[in-house]
Design a protein around this motif. Structure first.
Motif, mmCIF file in Angstrom:
data_model
loop_
_atom_site.group_PDB
_atom_site.id
_atom_site.type_symbol
_atom_site.label_atom_id
_atom_site.label_comp_id
_atom_site.label_asym_id
_atom_site.label_seq_id
_atom_site.Cartn_x
_atom_site.Cartn_y
_atom_site.Cartn_z
ATOM 1 N N LYS A 5 0.844 -1.200 0.000
ATOM 2 C CA LYS A 5 0.000 0.000 0.000
ATOM 3 C C LYS A 5 0.877 1.247 0.000
ATOM 4 C CE LYS A 5 -4.321 -1.184 2.425
ATOM 5 N NZ LYS A 5 -5.110 -0.851 3.628
ATOM 6 N N ARG A 6 0.411 2.295 -0.651
ATOM 7 C CA ARG A 6 1.130 3.569 -0.604
ATOM 8 C C ARG A 6 0.723 4.350 0.645
ATOM 9 N NH1 ARG A 6 4.276 4.174 -4.757
ATOM 10 N NH2 ARG A 6 3.804 3.043 -6.684
ATOM 11 N N VAL A 7 1.657 5.143 1.142
ATOM 12 C CA VAL A 7 1.438 5.880 2.388
ATOM 13 C C VAL A 7 0.214 6.784 2.284
ATOM 14 C CG1 VAL A 7 2.419 7.650 3.905
ATOM 15 C CG2 VAL A 7 3.854 5.774 3.085
ATOM 16 N N LYS A 8 -0.033 7.345 1.096
ATOM 17 C CA LYS A 8 -1.123 8.310 0.950
ATOM 18 C C LYS A 8 -2.503 7.701 1.171
ATOM 19 C CE LYS A 8 -1.039 7.925 -4.113
ATOM 20 N NZ LYS A 8 -0.715 8.675 -5.343
ATOM 21 N N VAL A 9 -2.627 6.373 1.107
ATOM 22 C CA VAL A 9 -3.931 5.747 1.326
ATOM 23 C C VAL A 9 -4.076 5.216 2.750
ATOM 24 C CG1 VAL A 9 -4.038 5.081 -1.095
ATOM 25 C CG2 VAL A 9 -3.254 3.401 0.578
ATOM 26 N N LEU A 10 -3.066 5.418 3.598
ATOM 27 C CA LEU A 10 -3.116 4.888 4.962
ATOM 28 C C LEU A 10 -3.934 5.797 5.872
ATOM 29 C CD1 LEU A 10 0.586 3.737 5.543
ATOM 30 C CD2 LEU A 10 -1.338 2.403 4.671
ATOM 31 N N SER A 11 -4.575 5.189 6.869
ATOM 32 C CA SER A 11 -5.291 5.955 7.890
ATOM 33 C C SER A 11 -4.291 6.593 8.841
ATOM 34 C CB SER A 11 -6.230 5.031 8.667
ATOM 35 O OG SER A 11 -5.484 4.113 9.451
ATOM 36 N N GLY A 12 -4.787 7.480 9.711
ATOM 37 C CA GLY A 12 -3.909 8.127 10.696
ATOM 38 C C GLY A 12 -3.247 7.121 11.612
ATOM 39 N N GLY A 13 -4.018 6.106 12.057
ATOM 40 C CA GLY A 13 -3.452 5.078 12.933
ATOM 41 C C GLY A 13 -2.369 4.287 12.242
ATOM 42 N N GLU A 14 -2.590 3.948 10.963
ATOM 43 C CA GLU A 14 -1.584 3.186 10.221
ATOM 44 C C GLU A 14 -0.326 4.023 9.997
ATOM 45 O OE1 GLU A 14 -4.166 0.162 7.452
ATOM 46 O OE2 GLU A 14 -4.258 2.282 6.955
ATOM 47 N N ARG A 15 -0.489 5.306 9.723
ATOM 48 C CA ARG A 15 0.689 6.173 9.540
ATOM 49 C C ARG A 15 1.500 6.273 10.829
ATOM 50 N NH1 ARG A 15 -0.173 11.041 5.326
ATOM 51 N NH2 ARG A 15 -1.653 10.053 3.920
#
Length: 650
Positions: free
Chosen positions: A440-450
């Motif tokens: 997955k690319r970082v731009k599609v991650l949720s706040g928790g995943e980031r």
């Protein structure tokens, strides 16, 4: 107001969610819930048009305005607080500027009788009427009320925004959104950067002034006070509950139990059919029945059970070098922004292996002192970092520093060195980024995943001084517990900036309280600190600061154990009290219900046609008996409640 029809979002082989349909009405207050990565933030972005779905439609009427507060946003640093917030009224200021130019033109002209001048007066009148209908100059007062409600003071209005922490600048963005009075508010973790007073103000604002609201939050109390509807993203689809969060939890539990029973019954049915097919497959006399069973098996739609996030994140900081005995020494440290003094005379020493908490209201200097320790900003006084210190720093905006165009794997691969490059997949798997998720690319991650991804970066190099600035923001309860366990096992020194009492419990042996330009040291754990302030929460404690004597560590440890025990006993008593109050309320509701039914039966039995109706007479007699029992029950429960109140001195 917003209509969602057959929405589908794909980022990989498996859709994030599919066939999502619902309507958000004018007065709906919706909580979006689901495990981290389920698609809550993605759905908000789609609703506001920031992201396009793979398929499906989102319909928003042309005259409907939407205000969107993301978890992460780029903030402006070149204006004052007042100037930045005034941008919310760009329409007002444009019309006001136009009015001033028209007024200036009218004052310089002398052709009062000309048609051109009369047209000018007409344009001025129309613009002035429109300006007054929009509230005129009253927006300045409304702007100040909103900023003060979110925690700013009058003296802050002319301060540059760059003097404020990221949390305070997010408050400015929230104020701008609220001041536009949009028809629909989309809020992604709005309470992450707010203290208790600001959260309560926001709750009141949303209850009194907002129209439709869709929000994502891990603050259970906040969403209970604000929302009246809960939409859960689970198993790639949604479940819509027309209730608040607490009631949703109960209904979800019942729903899952029903799903489990249905699944077990279906599995038994499938097993029985397969057994019949296997038994009679080769008997000619049973060929028709076997084919019927096979077709029956093919038509069965598998029962899905709502997913429970049972994955475990294992986190361990790598071994670190032994540091000097005193990792941080502050001596008369002071920090000013222009004429504003953030703190002064800050003096303390951290010993090797200590774990301490920085607490205080937003803007009192916690993150600022951390930046001083990191030597990121200038200060006055003496601040010495000890011998052989290697610092690992997790900032509030750490997730914002990730490159959005890289995949999860590429993000870690770029910073990993040595043997760690061979263990990237293991590390990602420990943080629930295993398998195809790592692509997955970082731009599609949720706040928790980031936040989890940013935490992995922190693990790649051995450190002996950990500085964690609000590390639990965007983390769910499970991730918080694992992070806490890892910090407990860490051999080095730790500074934690946090308002999370449960997270700090058992972690820290000192608390440094920031307020009124000072930093006060409190020996002992977080419960000792709360006991000293006679408070249940950190937010309550920092609202009423008080001095505590510096006792020896053993005495403080004994006090912490006692204060924690008292706190737990108090909570248990409050739990019993709430249970007793609910029992009385439930009995009262039942009595009212029975009395209403008796009145209905009285009216029915007064009618001649029902005079000899045995069923009504039997029901009447039965309800009278039940009512007597409920009245006796209410009396006993009320006496027990009063006794309990006296016992705990309420």
């Amino acid at each position: 107001m917003i209509s969602v029809d057959h929405l589908k979002v794909e980022f990989g082989v498996k859709p994030l969610f599919d066939d999502v349909s619902f309507v958000a009405g004018d007065h709906d207050r919706i909580a979006l819930v689901g495990k981290n990565g389920a698609g809550k933030s993605t759905l908000l972005k789609i609703l506001c048009g920031k992201q396009q779905p793979t398929s499906g439609d989102v319909s928003v009427p042309n005259d409907t305005s939407i205000g969107y507060l993301p978890q992460v946003m780029k903030l402006s640093d070149d204006t004052t607080v007042r100037e930045e917030t005034r941008k919310a009224f760009s329409n007002h200021t444009d019309i006001k500027s136009h009015l001033e130019s028209l007024q200036e033109e009218m004052s310089t002209r002398t052709d009062y009788e000309s048609q051109d001048y009369l047209d000018l007066v007409d344009r001025f009148t129309q613009a002035h009427d429109r300006f007054m209908m929009m509230g005129g100059d009253n927006y300045e007062a409304e702007m100040e009320r909103t900023l003060i409600g979110l925690g700013f003071e009058q003296r802050d209005m002319e301060r540059p925004t760059k003097e404020f922490s990221g949390g305070w600048r997010m408050r400015i963005e929230l104020a701008k959104i609220l001041l536009r009075h949009p028809d629909v508010l989309l809020l992604d973790e709005p309470t992450n950067h707010l203290d208790i007073e600001s959260i309560q103000w926001l709750e009141r604002f949303l209850a009194q002034s907002a129209k439709a609201v869709v929000l994502v939050s891990h603050d259970r109390a906040f969403i209970n006070h604000v929302t009246n509807r809960t939409i859960e993203i689970t198993c790639g689809h949604i479940e819509d509950y027309k209730v608040n969060y607490d009631h949703y939890v109960e209904l979800r539990k019942e729903r899952r139990e029903q799903q489990i029973r249905a699944y077990e019954n279906q599995q038994k049915e499938i097993a029985d059919i397969k057994a019949f097919v296997d038994r009679f497959r080769y008997q000619a006399t049973k060929a028709v029945q076997v084919q019927q069973r096979i077709r029956q098996l093919e038509k069965i739609v598998p029962v899905e059970i709502d997913e429970m996030d049972n994955k475990v994140m294992h986190l361990k900081f790598p071994p670190c070098l032994r540091s000097g005995d005193f990792p941080v020494i502050c001596d008369d440290v002071r920090k000013d922004y222009g004429h504003h003094t953030v703190f002064d005379h800050v003096t303390f020493t951290l010993r090797r292996g200590e774990k301490v908490a920085f607490v205080g209201k937003n803007g009192e200097g916690k993150s600022t002192l951390v930046k001083c320790i990191m030597n990121q900003i200038p200060f006055s006084g003496r601040l010495k970092i000890g011998h052989n210190i290697q610092i690992g720093y997790f900032a509030q905006n750490q997730a914002q520093l990730l490159d959005e165009d890289f995949t999860i794997y590429e993000t870690i691969d770029r910073v990993a060195t040595g043997d760690m490059r061979l263990k990237i997949n293991d590390l990602l798997g420990a943080f629930m980024f295993g398998g195809e998720i790592s692509e997955k690319r970082v731009k599609v991650l949720s706040g928790g995943e980031r936040s989890r991804l940013a935490m992995i970066r922190l693990l790649l190099e051995p450190v002996n001084l950990l500085i964690l600035d609000e590390p639990t923001n965007h983390l769910d309860m499970q991730s918080k517990d694992v992070l806490k366990e890892a910090i407990n096992a860490f051999d080095g020194t730790v500074i934690i900036v946090s308002h999370d009492r449960e997270f700090l419990d058992g972690l820290v042996t000192k608390v440094y309280e920031f307020g009124n330009g000072m930093v006060k040291e409190h020996l002992g754990g977080i419960y000792d600190y709360l006991q000293a302030h006679n408070a249940d929460t950190i937010s309550e404690a920092i609202s009423s600061p008080m001095e505590v004597s510096k006792e020896t560590a053993p005495v403080q440890q004994e006090k912490e154990v006692a204060s924690k025990q008292n706190y737990l006993e108090h909570k248990e008593q409050q739990k019993k009290l709430r249970k007793a109050e609910r029992a009385v309320e439930d009995t009262e509701k039942m009595i009212v219900k029975l009395e209403d039914r008796i009145k209905e039966l009285d009216n029915l039995l007064m009618e001649p046609k029902n005079a000899s109706n045995i069923e009504l007479v039997t029901e009447y007699t039965s309800i009278k008996v039940t009512l007597d029992k409920e009245n006796n029950k209410w009396l006993l429960l009320s006496e027990a409640l009063e006794s309990l109140k006296e016992k705990i001195d309420i």
